[in-house]
Design a protein around this motif. Structure first.
Motif, mmCIF file in Angstrom:
data_model
loop_
_atom_site.group_PDB
_atom_site.id
_atom_site.type_symbol
_atom_site.label_atom_id
_atom_site.label_comp_id
_atom_site.label_asym_id
_atom_site.label_seq_id
_atom_site.Cartn_x
_atom_site.Cartn_y
_atom_site.Cartn_z
ATOM 1 N N ILE A 1 26.816 -6.571 23.559
ATOM 2 C CA ILE A 1 26.982 -7.971 23.952
ATOM 3 C C ILE A 1 25.787 -8.760 23.437
ATOM 4 N N ALA A 2 26.065 -9.795 22.659
ATOM 5 C CA ALA A 2 25.021 -10.677 22.137
ATOM 6 C C ALA A 2 25.102 -12.001 22.888
ATOM 7 N N TYR A 3 24.077 -12.295 23.666
ATOM 8 C CA TYR A 3 24.027 -13.539 24.416
ATOM 9 C C TYR A 3 23.384 -14.624 23.548
ATOM 10 N N LEU A 4 24.050 -15.754 23.469
ATOM 11 C CA LEU A 4 23.574 -16.878 22.671
ATOM 12 C C LEU A 4 23.193 -18.023 23.587
ATOM 13 N N LYS A 5 22.218 -18.812 23.141
ATOM 14 C CA LYS A 5 21.785 -19.983 23.899
ATOM 15 C C LYS A 5 21.578 -21.139 22.941
ATOM 16 N N ILE A 6 22.229 -22.255 23.235
ATOM 17 C CA ILE A 6 22.103 -23.451 22.412
ATOM 18 C C ILE A 6 21.562 -24.568 23.286
ATOM 19 N N ASP A 7 20.406 -25.065 22.915
ATOM 20 C CA ASP A 7 19.808 -26.197 23.613
ATOM 21 C C ASP A 7 19.208 -27.133 22.578
ATOM 22 N N SER A 8 18.371 -28.064 23.019
ATOM 23 C CA SER A 8 17.797 -29.039 22.089
ATOM 24 C C SER A 8 16.920 -28.373 21.042
ATOM 25 N N LEU A 9 16.164 -27.335 21.428
ATOM 26 C CA LEU A 9 15.273 -26.664 20.481
ATOM 27 C C LEU A 9 16.060 -25.890 19.427
ATOM 28 N N SER A 10 17.014 -25.068 19.856
ATOM 29 C CA SER A 10 17.766 -24.271 18.891
ATOM 30 C C SER A 10 18.649 -25.143 18.007
ATOM 31 N N SER A 11 19.232 -26.221 18.554
ATOM 32 C CA SER A 11 20.050 -27.112 17.720
ATOM 33 C C SER A 11 19.207 -27.817 16.674
ATOM 34 N N LEU A 12 17.977 -28.191 17.046
ATOM 35 C CA LEU A 12 17.067 -28.802 16.075
ATOM 36 C C LEU A 12 16.722 -27.824 14.961
ATOM 37 N N MET A 13 16.427 -26.566 15.311
ATOM 38 C CA MET A 13 16.073 -25.575 14.305
ATOM 39 C C MET A 13 17.262 -25.204 13.425
ATOM 40 N N LEU A 14 18.471 -25.178 13.998
ATOM 41 C CA LEU A 14 19.659 -24.927 13.183
ATOM 42 C C LEU A 14 19.819 -25.997 12.114
ATOM 43 N N LEU A 15 19.627 -27.244 12.506
ATOM 44 C CA LEU A 15 19.725 -28.347 11.550
ATOM 45 C C LEU A 15 18.652 -28.235 10.476
ATOM 46 N N LEU A 16 17.434 -27.909 10.880
ATOM 47 C CA LEU A 16 16.329 -27.823 9.928
ATOM 48 C C LEU A 16 16.547 -26.704 8.918
ATOM 49 N N VAL A 17 16.956 -25.524 9.390
ATOM 50 C CA VAL A 17 17.137 -24.370 8.505
ATOM 51 C C VAL A 17 18.263 -24.623 7.510
ATOM 52 N N THR A 18 19.395 -25.114 7.983
ATOM 53 C CA THR A 18 20.527 -25.344 7.071
ATOM 54 C C THR A 18 20.222 -26.451 6.064
ATOM 55 N N LEU A 19 19.481 -27.485 6.486
ATOM 56 C CA LEU A 19 19.141 -28.569 5.560
ATOM 57 C C LEU A 19 18.217 -28.079 4.453
ATOM 58 N N ILE A 20 17.132 -27.407 4.831
ATOM 59 C CA ILE A 20 16.188 -26.910 3.827
ATOM 60 C C ILE A 20 16.867 -25.874 2.934
ATOM 61 N N ALA A 21 17.705 -25.027 3.506
ATOM 62 C CA ALA A 21 18.390 -24.008 2.711
ATOM 63 C C ALA A 21 19.325 -24.644 1.689
ATOM 64 N N LEU A 22 20.058 -25.683 2.076
ATOM 65 C CA LEU A 22 20.958 -26.347 1.129
ATOM 66 C C LEU A 22 20.174 -26.991 -0.008
ATOM 67 N N LEU A 23 19.041 -27.627 0.304
ATOM 68 C CA LEU A 23 18.229 -28.241 -0.747
ATOM 69 C C LEU A 23 17.652 -27.182 -1.684
ATOM 70 N N VAL A 24 17.261 -26.044 -1.139
ATOM 71 C CA VAL A 24 16.742 -24.955 -1.975
ATOM 72 C C VAL A 24 17.850 -24.407 -2.878
ATOM 73 N N ILE A 25 19.060 -24.305 -2.371
ATOM 74 C CA ILE A 25 20.180 -23.839 -3.192
ATOM 75 C C ILE A 25 20.433 -24.806 -4.345
ATOM 76 N N LEU A 26 20.439 -26.098 -4.059
ATOM 77 C CA LEU A 26 20.655 -27.085 -5.119
ATOM 78 C C LEU A 26 19.540 -27.035 -6.161
ATOM 79 N N PHE A 27 18.310 -26.872 -5.693
ATOM 80 C CA PHE A 27 17.181 -26.778 -6.613
ATOM 81 C C PHE A 27 17.269 -25.504 -7.456
ATOM 82 N N SER A 28 17.675 -24.404 -6.836
ATOM 83 C CA SER A 28 17.741 -23.119 -7.537
ATOM 84 C C SER A 28 18.828 -23.098 -8.591
#
Length: 731
Positions: free
Chosen positions: A75-102
């Motif tokens: 069982i994998a327990y997940l938690k979504i709050d203001s901190l994790s939602s902010l980090m999800l947005l940050l990681v996916t944004l930077i990753a997409l820009l890195v993909i475009l650059f690469s």
């Protein structure tokens, strides 16, 4: 909402599976498209999730159940709050820009799809780490992040330096992760659960003894020491520059090194006052060492790597002085301007590689800043982007880095002031003083790098004076690089976080992010620190701006007026220069002490060596046994005892273990022959027989299909008659 979260998490993994399992001929040079689509969709969904959760006081708890056996579930327990939602947005944004650059940066790479497969896996593991509410599952993804970083750092495995850097990063992090794992089981010992939510609830219901949790908190913090490259385990991060430059941007901005800061923020409620003090000391030492080490580097990417170490130390120190909001804000702003700096460095190196190839120049010292210069005329757009990111790094006004960095400095001075008044110990001033010195050194190495890169003459092609033609070619070839840099520039400006360029609390970030309640830190102390920070705000801000202007002024005076080859030769011979260049020789110390110790220990403990040294004591062993039988009390020397143990171990190894291994090997060979026979005569025979039957049936069905209309009509009539007959008989 659950399907939204699962889609964000698993989309990069889908891209990884497709790219790693599919035939490269099917998706030839299409890995970037698939990775960009999956991460782009995850980014859009992360924006929706962020808009819902950020500023929302509650959290959403989810769980995934994997049925391994009827009685065994994971069982994998997940938690979504203001901190994790902010980090999800940050990681996916930077990753997409890195993909475009690469897409352009890696276009000539033979393992093009494998690169984007590893990158997608990296994003998947980081997203899983951000979502986990269970410490044990968090540790699983913690290790998967280390694995993915190992794959990306050593992507160019043909280079010896890349493989060594990958192994160094992997092994160094395993040392810290071992302590982290002990801390996780320590948490389970005290709370009988791995759930972070349950642990937080238990702590809020009763106030435990702080001494019971200080050691556990520091063991958990060791995970941050490894992943976020803190003293004394920061040695892996400068060598990690051997990987592709876009991957360096992703690691340094929003994924691996950010994981340690996120861990401390997520476990903020468990740390005691004593643990926070140790965290702040480690962070301030790391910030100071990183900034000092970057001061005399000539490798472009290594300078930025030591800069990342310094900035991570600044965040850790901020968490240690209860500046939770400021540390997270600096984590976000640092992701923008540090990713921008690395991608700008990648654009520069890509351009220099093209110049070296065009003019048949050596590429051995391509990253040496002493071989650059004059790039402001060759790359004017990149120069503008790089300047904005550099100003954000030093904390210049009207940048987002100024808002977060100076808020940390203000909070640190306020914390030290309150602690000195409370304990009457002046030693607390070490942390704010160290961070102020770090601020000055940061401005010094950033200004030095800026002058070396963009001013003076372009030293790679002194003989070529046709600057205009090179610039025109550069603008055309570098255009696709500027799109990710332009997006990152928005995050490097103050307007993205606050309407007031000199103050953070009027912005949306500080109004919506809130530190979790800590049982061990009295609210009175936090209130005193906040009040003191309001009083010291403009004084510290003015001092910080003055330090930055002084550093840029000294660099301008040196590079414009007094710089000469003789002065540089003299400076390179000083002990301070060597201390900075080799980062206090900590890496050499590890090699000399640790590796030499294990090498000498292995040589000493060799079986043959034991035979030569201790075989002469066999007679003493037998005489000791005879005296023991007679009832005497004989004494046995340590050397003789060790000789007995060594020979006994050798006999056990030769007569028992080796024989078992040999018999197991023989049985394994026999089993392999049996499996081979079964596979060849039964499995392959069945497949061959089935294939022959399919071919026979196909031939029989192909005979009536010769294109003659008469046969088709006759066959149709027979089928109609058969259907009519069956209908008549059975209906």
């Amino acid at each position: 909402m659950a399907s939204l979260v699962y889609s964000i998490w698993w989309l990069p993994f889908v891209a990884f599976l497709v790219l790693i399992l599919s035939n490269t001929k099917v998706l030839q040079k299409q890995g970037d498209v698939l990775a960009a689509i999956c991460v782009g969709i995850a980014l859009v969904l992360s924006i929706l999730l962020f808009s819902f959760f950020f500023g929302y006081p509650s959290a959403l708890s989810l769980f995934l159940v994997w049925d391994i056996q009827p009685t065994w579930q994971i069982i994998a327990y997940l938690k979504i709050d203001s901190l994790s939602s902010l980090m999800l947005l940050l990681v996916t944004l930077i990753a997409l820009l890195v993909i475009l650059f690469s897409r352009v940066y890696m276009q000539h790479e033979k393992n093009y799809n494998r690169y984007f497969a590893y990158l997608s896996f990296f994003v998947f593991t980081m997203l899983g780490l951000l979502l986990m509410d269970n410490l044990l599952m968090l540790y699983v993804f913690w290790e998967l992040v280390g694995l993915s970083s190992f794959l990306l750092i050593g992507f160019w495995y043909e280079k010896k330096q890349a493989t060594q850097a990958a192994f160094k990063a992997f092994i160094t992090n395993r040392i810290a992760d071992a302590a982290f794992l002990v801390g996780i089981f320590g948490m389970y010992y005290y709370f009988n659960t791995f759930s972070l939510t349950a642990i937080s609830t238990q702590l809020s219901l009763h106030t435990p003894q702080a001494t019971n949790y200080t050691l556990v908190g520091l063991l958990l913090f060791m995970g941050c020491v490894g992943k976020s490259a803190q003293f004394p385990l920061y040695i892996w991060l400068p060598d990690a520059m051997e990987g592709p430059t876009p991957i360096s941007a992703l690691i340094h901005a929003a994924t691996m090194v950010a994981a340690g800061i996120y861990l401390v923020a997520r476990l903020y409620f468990i740390f005691t006052i004593e643990a926070f003090l140790v965290i702040s000391i480690i962070g301030s030492i790391t910030a100071l060492i990183g900034a000092f080490s970057a001061l005399c580097q000539y490798d472009l990417k290594k300078t930025l790597a030591y800069s990342t170490i310094s900035q991570l130390g600044l965040m850790v120190a901020a968490l240690g002085v209860y500046a939770y909001e400021s540390a997270l804000m600096h984590l976000v702003t640092h992701a923008f301007f540090k990713a921008g700096l690395f991608l700008s460095a990648g654009a520069i190196l890509h351009y220099l590689h093209g110049i070296a190839h065009k003019y048949h120049l050596s590429e051995d010292q391509l990253q040496d800043m002493r071989q650059m210069g004059g790039l402001m005329r060759l790359m004017p757009i990149t120069f503008v982007f790089y300047t904005i990111f550099a100003l954000a790094l030093v904390g210049f006004p009207f940048t987002s880095g100024f808002l977060s960095k100076d808020d940390i400095l203000v909070h640190t001075w306020a914390w030290a002031w309150v602690e000195v008044e409370r304990t009457n110990q002046m030693a607390y001033l070490f942390i704010p003083i160290a961070l102020m010195i770090t601020s000055f050194l940061t401005a010094m190495y950033v200004a030095r790098q800026w002058f070396l890169l963009f001013f003076g003459d372009f030293k790679m092609i002194r003989q070529n004076t046709d600057w205009q033609n090179i610039q025109l070619v550069t603008e055309k070839r570098m255009l696709f690089f500027h799109i990710p840099l332009a997006v990152l520039t928005v995050g490097a400006l103050w307007i993205s976080f606050s309407y007031n360029p000199l103050e953070t609390y009027s912005g949306w970030f500080m109004r919506n992010i809130e530190a979790p309640e800590n049982t061990f830190v009295p609210v009175v102390i936090e209130d005193l620190i906040f009040e003191q920070s309001l009083n010291l705000h403009y004084t510290i801000v003015a001092s910080s701006i003055g330090i930055i202007l002084l550093a840029f002024g000294l660099n301008a005076l040196y590079f414009m007026r007094i710089r000469s080859k003789r002065i540089e030769t003299y400076l390179e011979k000083t002990w301070l220069y060597r201390l900075s260049l080799h980062s206090f020789y900590l890496d050499y110390y590890y090699q000399w002490v640790i590796f030499a110790f294990f090498h000498r220990s292995g040589t000493f403990l060799e079986v043959k060596s034991w035979r030569k040294r201790l075989s002469i004591h066999w007679f003493e062993i037998w005489s000791w046994w005879l005296r023991k039988i007679k009832g005497e009390q004989p004494k046995l020397s340590p050397k003789a005892a060790l000789s007995y143990v060594a020979h006994l171990s050798q006999d056990t190894d030769e007569r028992l273990i080796n024989r078992l291994v040999h018999q197991f090997s023989r049985g394994y060979v026999v089993l392999a022959h049996i499996v081979h026979w079964f596979d060849h005569f039964w499995v392959d025979g069945f497949i061959r027989g089935f294939a022959r039957w399919v071919i026979y049936v196909g031939k029989q069905l192909r005979n009536p299909s010769k294109g003659q209309i008469q046969q088709y009509l006759g066959l149709t009539l027979m089928i109609v008659l058969l259907i009519w007959l069956l209908t008549y008989l059975f209906l």
